[in-house]
Design a protein around this motif. Structure first.
Motif, PDB file in Angstrom:
ATOM      1  N   SER A 229     -33.043   0.476  24.324  1.00 34.56           N
ATOM      2  CA  SER A 229     -32.393  -0.219  24.820  1.00 34.56           C
ATOM      3  C   SER A 229     -33.372  -1.048  26.122  1.00 34.56           C
ATOM      4  O   SER A 229     -33.429  -0.220  26.610  1.00 34.56           O
ATOM      5  N   PRO A 230     -32.832  -2.596  26.755  1.00 33.33           N
ATOM      6  CA  PRO A 230     -33.604  -2.237  27.651  1.00 33.33           C
ATOM      7  C   PRO A 230     -33.260  -1.664  28.785  1.00 33.33           C
ATOM      8  O   PRO A 230     -34.379  -1.841  29.851  1.00 33.33           O
ATOM      9  N   ASP A 231     -32.442  -1.762  29.288  1.00 33.88           N
ATOM     10  CA  ASP A 231     -32.419  -0.338  29.979  1.00 33.88           C
ATOM     11  C   ASP A 231     -32.819   1.288  29.837  1.00 33.88           C
ATOM     12  O   ASP A 231     -32.668   2.033  30.588  1.00 33.88           O
ATOM     13  N   ALA A 232     -33.765   0.980  28.755  1.00 39.38           N
ATOM     14  CA  ALA A 232     -34.036   2.926  28.373  1.00 39.38           C
ATOM     15  C   ALA A 232     -35.116   3.179  29.130  1.00 39.38           C
ATOM     16  O   ALA A 232     -35.509   4.540  29.584  1.00 39.38           O
ATOM     17  N   LEU A 233     -35.763   1.917  30.229  1.00 41.34           N
ATOM     18  CA  LEU A 233     -37.336   2.347  31.278  1.00 41.34           C
ATOM     19  C   LEU A 233     -36.814   3.421  32.419  1.00 41.34           C
ATOM     20  O   LEU A 233     -35.737   2.879  32.731  1.00 41.34           O
ATOM     21  N   ILE A 234     -36.847   4.178  32.730  1.00 43.62           N
ATOM     22  CA  ILE A 234     -36.574   4.773  33.862  1.00 43.62           C
ATOM     23  C   ILE A 234     -38.087   4.812  34.884  1.00 43.62           C
ATOM     24  O   ILE A 234     -38.903   4.670  34.675  1.00 43.62           O
ATOM     25  N   GLY A 235     -37.540   4.258  36.393  1.00 43.73           N
ATOM     26  CA  GLY A 235     -38.401   4.236  37.482  1.00 43.73           C
ATOM     27  C   GLY A 235     -38.755   2.949  36.696  1.00 43.73           C
ATOM     28  O   GLY A 235     -38.465   1.511  36.638  1.00 43.73           O
ATOM     29  N   GLU A 236     -39.662   2.415  37.687  1.00 43.11           N
ATOM     30  CA  GLU A 236     -40.844   1.242  37.421  1.00 43.11           C
ATOM     31  C   GLU A 236     -41.510   1.223  36.451  1.00 43.11           C
ATOM     32  O   GLU A 236     -41.970   2.270  35.982  1.00 43.11           O
ATOM     33  N   GLU A 237     -41.871   0.316  35.642  1.00 46.82           N
ATOM     34  CA  GLU A 237     -43.301   0.450  34.645  1.00 46.82           C
ATOM     35  C   GLU A 237     -44.288   0.301  34.800  1.00 46.82           C
ATOM     36  O   GLU A 237     -44.711  -0.119  35.769  1.00 46.82           O
ATOM     37  N   GLY A 238     -44.852   1.537  34.479  1.00 49.59           N
ATOM     38  CA  GLY A 238     -46.299   1.344  34.986  1.00 49.59           C
ATOM     39  C   GLY A 238     -46.465   3.207  36.084  1.00 49.59           C
ATOM     40  O   GLY A 238     -47.382   3.493  36.263  1.00 49.59           O
ATOM     41  N   SER A 239     -45.217   3.930  36.192  1.00 50.45           N
ATOM     42  CA  SER A 239     -44.858   4.145  36.992  1.00 50.45           C
ATOM     43  C   SER A 239     -45.172   6.290  36.661  1.00 50.45           C
ATOM     44  O   SER A 239     -44.549   7.144  37.145  1.00 50.45           O
ATOM     45  N   GLY A 240     -44.652   6.195  34.663  1.00 48.08           N
ATOM     46  CA  GLY A 240     -44.617   7.478  34.970  1.00 48.08           C
ATOM     47  C   GLY A 240     -45.931   8.326  34.780  1.00 48.08           C
ATOM     48  O   GLY A 240     -44.799   9.278  34.591  1.00 48.08           O
ATOM     49  N   TRP A 241     -46.713   8.334  35.433  1.00 47.54           N
ATOM     50  CA  TRP A 241     -47.798   9.379  35.889  1.00 47.54           C
ATOM     51  C   TRP A 241     -47.335  10.098  36.564  1.00 47.54           C
ATOM     52  O   TRP A 241     -47.537  11.171  36.646  1.00 47.54           O
ATOM     53  N   LEU A 242     -46.819   9.002  37.640  1.00 45.05           N
ATOM     54  CA  LEU A 242     -46.626   9.874  39.052  1.00 45.05           C
ATOM     55  C   LEU A 242     -44.746  10.672  38.193  1.00 45.05           C
ATOM     56  O   LEU A 242     -44.420  11.483  39.313  1.00 45.05           O
ATOM     57  N   GLN A 243     -43.890  10.293  37.866  1.00 44.42           N
ATOM     58  CA  GLN A 243     -42.802  10.262  37.718  1.00 44.42           C
ATOM     59  C   GLN A 243     -42.658  11.557  36.961  1.00 44.42           C
ATOM     60  O   GLN A 243     -42.043  13.368  37.132  1.00 44.42           O
ATOM     61  N   VAL A 244     -43.781  11.935  35.907  1.00 44.48           N
ATOM     62  CA  VAL A 244     -43.668  13.330  34.815  1.00 44.48           C
ATOM     63  C   VAL A 244     -44.224  13.721  36.018  1.00 44.48           C
ATOM     64  O   VAL A 244     -43.925  15.663  35.659  1.00 44.48           O
ATOM     65  N   ASN A 245     -45.401  13.771  36.700  1.00 41.02           N
ATOM     66  CA  ASN A 245     -45.956  15.057  37.992  1.00 41.02           C
ATOM     67  C   ASN A 245     -44.232  15.932  38.727  1.00 41.02           C
ATOM     68  O   ASN A 245     -44.876  16.836  38.778  1.00 41.02           O
ATOM     69  N   ALA A 246     -43.815  14.318  38.837  1.00 46.52           N
ATOM     70  CA  ALA A 246     -42.658  14.612  40.044  1.00 46.52           C
ATOM     71  C   ALA A 246     -41.595  16.064  38.930  1.00 46.52           C
ATOM     72  O   ALA A 246     -40.988  17.304  39.413  1.00 46.52           O
ATOM     73  N   GLU A 247     -41.499  15.714  37.581  1.00 47.18           N
ATOM     74  CA  GLU A 247     -40.531  16.387  36.260  1.00 47.18           C
ATOM     75  C   GLU A 247     -40.926  17.354  36.822  1.00 47.18           C
ATOM     76  O   GLU A 247     -40.314  18.693  36.084  1.00 47.18           O
TER      77      GLU A 247
END
Length: 385
Positions: A229-247
């Motif tokens: 779905s369009p709402d599948a993206l968590i946070g901002e596109e391209g911020s995955g590395w920052l988010q995954v380290n927080a996770e």
């Protein structure tokens, strides 16, 4: 260096968190059936949706999530106590474990309002189980070499690729996947994003992987042009590395990185109390006790940082690295003690528990980040590289 090490100054659990321990113990007395130690030793790898839902009825899944999301609004100290008691009892908590520990907090921190309203109440009710999509085939521990790709389309996102070592994917409803949404694998951390994947969607295939103990906790998951779905993206596109380290800070900070072998340790100590323990066994028990006490204090110190709203990425890596080494040492040392033949009066339950943990213990220093990766993180945090 001082800033990193100061977090390990002694911290204590607040009185209200210690009082909560009595509630948890009472719940376990009522809801934990008598189970053999080799089964209880699976604890946070033991999938039992019914048990998770009984916990959820008490408000203890999503414990730290806000009331308005369906959570209990308690702090990280209460969650430490809850987790500590569940693991010590060998409770089968795997069904809700990842959603409670990291997926829910991640969505709360980075998700859209729509995502929060949809997923968080379901997590807290143990009606939505999550797995983690980070590692990929042929990538080893190189998390940044992501090749799975999601491309925007008129209907949302199209996802293709694969993930591996995905715990309980065959039982879960959703995966939070780290995927590439721009660039090429050589871009490393750039161009990575996190998306929520419905594991029942067409094009998703889950293949369980059996381990040495005969269990199938892990899976390989492939995505063949999966529409999200369009709402599948968590946070901002391209911020995955920052988010995954927080996770990963959430994943590495809890007592599960210390207590994976505690059911075996308790069983062995109970065995020693029924016998005339040798001096070597007493010394070994004392060695374990001092290590466990130190690691527990370190873990509580990290919990204190979480309670302050901080992200203890490096500190959690330290506890996870030392903690998994301790977890692996327990079955090896107890197996060696049993093999000396000092006491032949050992029942089958102890044999089965030590056999299971001896088989599974090598994974302790792999899951949640390998020892080499963690030590690289610690070196960077200390300014050594």
């Amino acid at each position: 260096m001082d800033n990193v090490l100061n977090v390990f100054r002694l911290a204590v659990l607040p009185p209200e968190a210690e009082a909560f321990r009595n509630e948890v113990k009472a719940f376990l007395r009522e809801n934990m059936p008598a189970t053999a130690a080799d089964i209880r030793a699976r604890t946070w790898m033991g999938f039992n949706a019914g048990f998770s839902r009984r916990l959820a009825e008490r408000g203890w899944v999503g414990l730290t999530l806000p009331d308005e999301c369906g959570g209990a609004g308690m702090d990280a100290f209460h969650r430490f106590v809850l987790v500590e008691e569940l693991l010590a009892a060998g409770a089968p908590v795997s069904a809700h474990w990842i959603a409670d520990r990291q997926s829910g907090p991640l969505i709360l921190k980075f998700g859209t309002e729509t995502q929060k309203r949809f997923y968080l109440p379901r997590i807290c009710a143990a009606q939505a189980f999550f797995c983690i999509g980070m590692s990929e085939p042929n990538s080893g521990s190189d998390l940044a070499s992501v090749r799975s790709r999601a491309t925007r389309c008129d209907d949302g996102w199209r996802l293709s690729g694969s993930k591996i070592w995905t715990t309980n994917a065959q039982h879960c409803d959703y995966m939070i996947a780290l995927v590439r949404t721009s660039g090429v694998p050589e871009d490393r951390q750039k161009g990575l994003s996190q998306l929520i994947v419905d594991l029942k969607a067409p094009g998703v295939m889950v293949r369980p992987i059996q381990d040495l103990a005969g269990d199938a906790h892990f899976s390989e998951v492939t995505f063949d042009d999966v529409l999200l779905s369009p709402d599948a993206l968590i946070g901002e596109e391209g911020s995955g590395w920052l988010q995954v380290n927080a996770e990963l800070a959430f994943e590495r900070s809890g007592p599960e990185r210390i207590y994976s072998s505690v059911v075996l340790l308790d069983l062995w100590l109970a065995h020693l109390r029924k016998t005339v323990a040798s001096a070597a066994d007493v010394a070994l028990a004392g060695h374990f006790a001092t290590q466990l006490a130190t690691l527990r204090n370190m873990s509580i110190a990290v919990t204190a940082k979480l309670a302050r709203g901080e992200s203890p990425v490096v500190e959690a890596a330290v506890v996870k690295d030392i903690g998994t080494e301790f977890e692996q040492a327990i079955p090896a040392a107890i197996e060696a003690a049993i093999a000396t033949g000092r006491d032949a009066d050992i029942d089958g339950e102890l044999y089965r528990a030590v056999a299971y943990l001896s088989q599974i213990a090598p994974t302790f220093s792999l899951r949640g980040g390998t020892r080499e990766i963690l030590r690289g993180m610690i070196a960077r945090g200390l300014g050594l590289r």
